[in-house]
Scaffold this motif. Sequence first.
Motif, PDB file in Angstrom:
ATOM      1  N   ILE A   1      -4.461   6.298   2.306  1.00 20.54           N
ATOM      2  CA  ILE A   1      -3.809   5.030   1.985  1.00 20.54           C
ATOM      3  C   ILE A   1      -4.476   4.426   0.768  1.00 20.54           C
ATOM      4  O   ILE A   1      -5.709   4.466   0.655  1.00 20.54           O
ATOM      5  CB  ILE A   1      -3.908   4.053   3.188  1.00 20.54           C
TER       6      ILE A   1
ATOM      7  N   CYS B   1       0.822  -1.206   0.000  1.00 21.30           N
ATOM      8  CA  CYS B   1       0.000   0.000   0.000  1.00 21.30           C
ATOM      9  C   CYS B   1       0.857   1.258   0.000  1.00 21.30           C
ATOM     10  O   CYS B   1       1.951   1.287   0.554  1.00 21.30           O
ATOM     11  CB  CYS B   1      -0.962  -0.011   1.177  1.00 21.30           C
TER      12      CYS B   1
ATOM     13  N   PRO C   1      -9.810   2.819   2.599  1.00 17.42           N
ATOM     14  CA  PRO C   1      -9.134   4.110   2.505  1.00 17.42           C
ATOM     15  C   PRO C   1      -9.960   5.264   3.049  1.00 17.42           C
ATOM     16  O   PRO C   1      -9.441   6.136   3.748  1.00 17.42           O
ATOM     17  CB  PRO C   1      -8.882   4.269   1.002  1.00 17.42           C
TER      18      PRO C   1
ATOM     19  N   PHE D   1       1.065   5.160   1.123  1.00 14.69           N
ATOM     20  CA  PHE D   1       0.397   6.040   2.081  1.00 14.69           C
ATOM     21  C   PHE D   1       0.976   7.440   2.024  1.00 14.69           C
ATOM     22  O   PHE D   1       2.155   7.653   1.754  1.00 14.69           O
ATOM     23  CB  PHE D   1       0.447   5.461   3.501  1.00 14.69           C
TER      24      PHE D   1
END
Lengths: 420, 457
Positions: A166, A155, A205, A157
């Motif tokens: 994110i 991921c 998210p 971020f």
Amino acid sequence: MSFIFSNDMFDDMEFNEKIKRKLNLSLNKSFKDDNKNNNNNIQDNNLTDVSSEEFDFLSSGITVTDIKFNQVPSFKILDLDITTKPRSLIKGICKISIRDALIELSTIIESNLLYLNVAKNENLPDFIKPTLIENNSFKIPIKLVFQDIKLDSICNFFIQDHGVSISFNDISIDFQFNCSIKILQKMIEKNLKNSIQSVFKDILPSVIFNMSQNWFNKNHDQKLNHLKNTSKNAARKIILDDSDLNPLNLLKLSTIVISRNSLSLTDKGSIKNCLERSNLYRFISQLPSLSNDTSSMERTNMLPSKCLDNVNLTEIINIQNKLYERSETTKPKRRRVRLNRKKKTTESKHSETTKPIITMTQEHPMKIVPTRRISFVGINKDDNKTHYNNNNIQNFYNNWKWNSNYHFQLPPPPPYTTII
Amino acid sequence: MLDYMDYIVRAFEKSTNWNRDSSYENITSTSRALLEFHIPKTFKFQTSNRSTTNTFSTLEIDRNNKINGSLTYLYTDADNVEKIVKSSSQVLLQDATETYRHIQPFFSRQLDDITHAFEPKSLYYGRIYYPKSTLEAMIIKRFNVNTQLVVKCISNMYSDMNIMLLNWQRTKGQNLQEFVVSSNGLLCGYRVLHNFISSPSKFNNSLYNNSSMSLGGEVWLGLSTLTPGCSTTLRYCTNSANTGRPLTLTFSWNPLFGHISSSYTAMTTSNSTISAKYDFNLFSIDSNLSFGCEFWKSGSKINDPDLESSFENVATFETTTSNTSDAGPVTTRHYSTVENDVLSLSPHEERLLNDLTDTFSESLQKMDKEKSIIERFKNKFRNENFTQVWKFATSLRDRNLKILWEGKFREFLISAGTELVFSRDVLISKGFDDSNNAQNNNSKIPAKFGIKIQYSV
């Protein structure tokens, strides 16, 4: 910029219990609030969210009977980029992997949907309701077990001033699903697999972003919340927080107010240690000072000792003591009093000849609480007639010249008052 | 208490000779009337009027936090409705309220269908609620002897609740089939009820057999949500041979969800009825036992023959014949009157029959005696001038007690009722959870209370 990742928190596996507790709490809240959960339960959340949109066939709350993370979730930071200017921004890529996790949920569902839709539907008037025979509620306890949950994801971020965003890129999730009702197992599994993509792409998210915004704006939110409270409560709180307005003082103030509620023209007499603002001028005029010295025309800035004859000195001292004590809670700012050198020499002469009463030593510094409009100018030089001796110490005090005499708080007495 | 407009609809059904008891929807209406009776929740006042012979109107005012109201108009072109419909001062209480349903054996209804020539009849009903602006409409169209269509609509401009319900009913011989379509969730349903011809069986000790047996079933499917539902029910009604007291047994089964329920309702005396129902679930072993009873209290006797129960006298052919025959002494004449209508006998056959009658006169007399006992009991209930009725129902699982009083006071029909709930769980599930209630946990909490006053001219 630095941060600490405390691994200890995960080492003793106590977080399992914590997650279970939190999950139980949040799942049994109203379903709308479910978004505020932490990352681990989103898979389960989605299940309830989807169901609650259609109709409420859950006839009890959802309880998490078991949750187990056999291994600590591993968290690898692959790339980190920190820029502080023009705005602080952290960019990074990390890898999250969870292995061998287990979540067990149990709840009771209403299986007779026709009963929910027709018989128990309160929005539907009886007029239009078709009558169904033997259409009763049928509740089934259901247990959902997610075993061997494996999650690998990379991921990106971004952490900014206002929040964390994110995005999950490569998600591979795998779990074994077991349902106590075998007929429903395939259907639930299918729905879950379909919805998991949307969980990681959209729901998670946005949940994290909203949550982080709450963190970042926590102080701001608290203020807002405080304002949102009824103004009554807020006002009360402010008053009660103030230490000066303790009940005793309030009582005193109310007695003063009551004492003034009179049609009598003459003064009803004063309360001890209190001075009414309307009487302030009179008090000041009676107070021995240079400014109100009637004989100042003859002897500039000098105060004859007879001025003090009609003043009860001990009362003044008492008031001053009181004021001093009250103001002592806040540490007074020491102000240096500039004394004329020449005068200092004369004073020192005096001190040699006569017994000095005031010594400005370090042990007894002259404590003067300055109020905004009072300043000391100095002691008059030509004081050949006044002598600082035991008999007329008052004169010393009177020699402080007060520049202005309105809206003032009486200065606290110098330490000599204690000597008396 | 029946709503005035429901009362008119029933009058329409009686006038057009439509048997509501042969619909599967009403197969358990007896036990429902005794156990699941409706309790008013608010203060409601209803005044109704028959403006012309064919039109009826009702004004209703309902006080529930704020005042609501509704205005109803009804038009019907059915014959004799004005004779069936009585004002609130004249109506018999047993006609104005839901109570024990006397189910007629099938053969008696068969007679009616043959003897009556039929013209299409219809009923139009409209109701507007204010200030909620909900509109209700209903059309009942009786096309011929065998078919009837009921269309119900509801429309609300604020809540987007626009629902239409179509109910196509078709009776053929011993069956009544119904197709139901509702726009709410695209619910489709099929109901069927079969009446077995009741004939004196070999095993029946009683010669006169007034019992009837019906078997029915329904299948439902909500097309939008794919929710299925089905049930099947057996109903058996009979009269006690010695006392003539009627009793009804029903047995329902929902194969999908495993619900089984059986009910037993009996009129113990001419002014009291008891009912017991046992529910059981085969899958979850959930069970429930419900009891209900009603006690009728009669006022002064009425001698006016016009005030005899209108529903029974005007519509049912079989009853009228039995009423007239009841007046005279018990003779063998009955047999021929009833049977002659079915089989138009030639003089020769009639003579043969009369010979047979003479031969079996003893048993026939016994049969007549039994019949007269049954009829007398029924007519006693039917023609009694009841002034009030108390209804009680309780359920062990719900731990509640429902009390309803219905009666005639001067020219008003009043029904007042309350529901006492003894269990806290039920209260919570019904949304009555309150901190005050939490403290006195075991006390009786009236969950519902209401009163309804009706007046009609």
